[in-house]
Design an enzyme around this catalytic site. Sequence first.
Site, short mmCIF file in Angstrom:
data_model
loop_
_atom_site.label_atom_id
_atom_site.label_comp_id
_atom_site.label_asym_id
_atom_site.label_seq_id
_atom_site.Cartn_x
_atom_site.Cartn_y
_atom_site.Cartn_z
N MET A 171 -9.17 -1.59 -6.02
CA MET A 171 -8.37 -0.37 -6.20
C MET A 171 -8.88 0.39 -7.42
SD MET A 171 -4.57 -1.24 -4.87
CE MET A 171 -3.98 -2.09 -6.30
N GLY A 172 -10.13 0.16 -7.79
CA GLY A 172 -10.71 0.87 -8.92
C GLY A 172 -10.25 0.31 -10.25
N LEU B 107 -8.38 -11.14 -16.80
CA LEU B 107 -8.65 -9.70 -16.72
C LEU B 107 -7.84 -9.10 -15.56
CD1 LEU B 107 -12.47 -9.12 -17.31
CD2 LEU B 107 -10.62 -9.42 -18.95
N VAL C 264 -12.00 -14.12 -14.21
CA VAL C 264 -12.70 -13.84 -15.48
C VAL C 264 -11.63 -13.60 -16.54
CG1 VAL C 264 -14.33 -12.31 -16.65
CG2 VAL C 264 -14.64 -12.85 -14.22
N HIS D 83 -13.29 -3.65 -13.94
CA HIS D 83 -13.57 -4.40 -15.17
C HIS D 83 -14.53 -5.54 -14.83
CE1 HIS D 83 -10.75 -7.21 -13.44
NE2 HIS D 83 -9.76 -6.33 -13.51
N GLY E 214 -10.78 -11.96 -5.84
CA GLY E 214 -10.56 -12.77 -7.04
C GLY E 214 -9.53 -13.87 -6.81
N HIS F 244 -14.07 -7.47 -11.58
CA HIS F 244 -14.59 -6.85 -10.35
C HIS F 244 -16.10 -7.02 -10.27
CE1 HIS F 244 -10.83 -4.36 -10.97
NE2 HIS F 244 -10.67 -4.78 -9.74
O1 PAF Z 1 -6.81 -6.91 -5.11
C1 PAF Z 1 -6.80 -5.66 -4.94
O2 PAF Z 1 -7.33 -4.90 -5.74
C2 PAF Z 1 -6.12 -5.07 -3.72
O3 PAF Z 1 -4.98 -5.78 -3.38
C3 PAF Z 1 -7.08 -4.95 -2.50
C4 PAF Z 1 -7.54 -6.31 -2.00
C5 PAF Z 1 -8.28 -4.09 -2.87
C6 PAF Z 1 -6.34 -4.27 -1.33
O4 PAF Z 1 -5.91 -3.00 -1.68
#
Ligand code: PAF
Length: 290
Positions: free
Chosen positions: A30-31, A184, A176, A34, A147, A37
């Site tokens: 979802m952007g 994080l 992490v 960090h 994660g 990700h």
């Molecule tokens: O973990 C996340 O960031 C969200 O739940 C995901 C898996 C991208 C679904 O929107």
Amino acid sequence: METIRSTRALQARADKLRQQGRRIGLVPTMGALHEGHLSLVDAARARADFVVVSIYVNPTQFNGAADLEAYPRTVEADLAACEAHGVDAVFLPSDEDLYPEGAETWVESTEISKPLEGASRPGHFRGVATVVSKLFLAAKPHVACFGEKDYQQLAVLKRMTRDLGFDIDVVGVPTVREADGLALSSRNVRLTPEARTEAVVVSRALDAAASAVAAGEFRVEALQHLVQTELDKSVLGELDYAEFRCAESLAPVTDVLDRPTLLALAVQFPSKDGDPVRLIDNRVLETSPS
Ligand code: PAF
């Protein structure tokens, strides 16, 4: 790095890659990216030769407008981080693309979604499972990385993948952490400085339970007490849940730990914007030497 903005365009790209015999790795996000990700990107890269990161703040998995509104959005920085990390394509769909007018089809796992986050955030996993299904159908990945911090999410998505027969390897990637142990999370930036300092109690509580189990303490009540003692060191944190659950099925473990057991914590802390920040973290407590 390619930027792809529609499901149709991503499907066409994925078809071409598959015809060429390429392996596609998907990292749904979802952007507000960090290091956590980026470790998912590394995990995807190790298993695929074309890595797609999706960035989409999915409205259907939020419980309130305030939480959705407060979710950090840093698209320019996210794109730069993806580019610098060697991501091949970023998928940036619109709401209209993923949820066309009149959309009424949902994906829901009924049991594994019920406890923990599911109990605190009704409908959350229905939103997650639905959007991840759409992302799977758009990117047609061979492998998708998530994660382990969101342990229940990973369990829900593995179950969904099996139940619906998606031919996708769903991989869990270790959490992490900051130097002091805080997991994080994109939400950490919202913590007040005092809350950020105290938030370390969450990982310390997990450590305390893991050390006790390693020393032979398997009684849930005793472990619960240890966890509470650590959490009580924070005056700002408000416990939502501290639960012991079978690591596989998420069924409650109530008496003694007789199988690998998930200790899952959710604690609320004050934020800079006034709406509390819920931090979650977990540890799988192994009951026999690995
Ligand atoms: O973990 C996340 O960031 C969200 O739940 C995901 C898996 C991208 C679904 O929107």
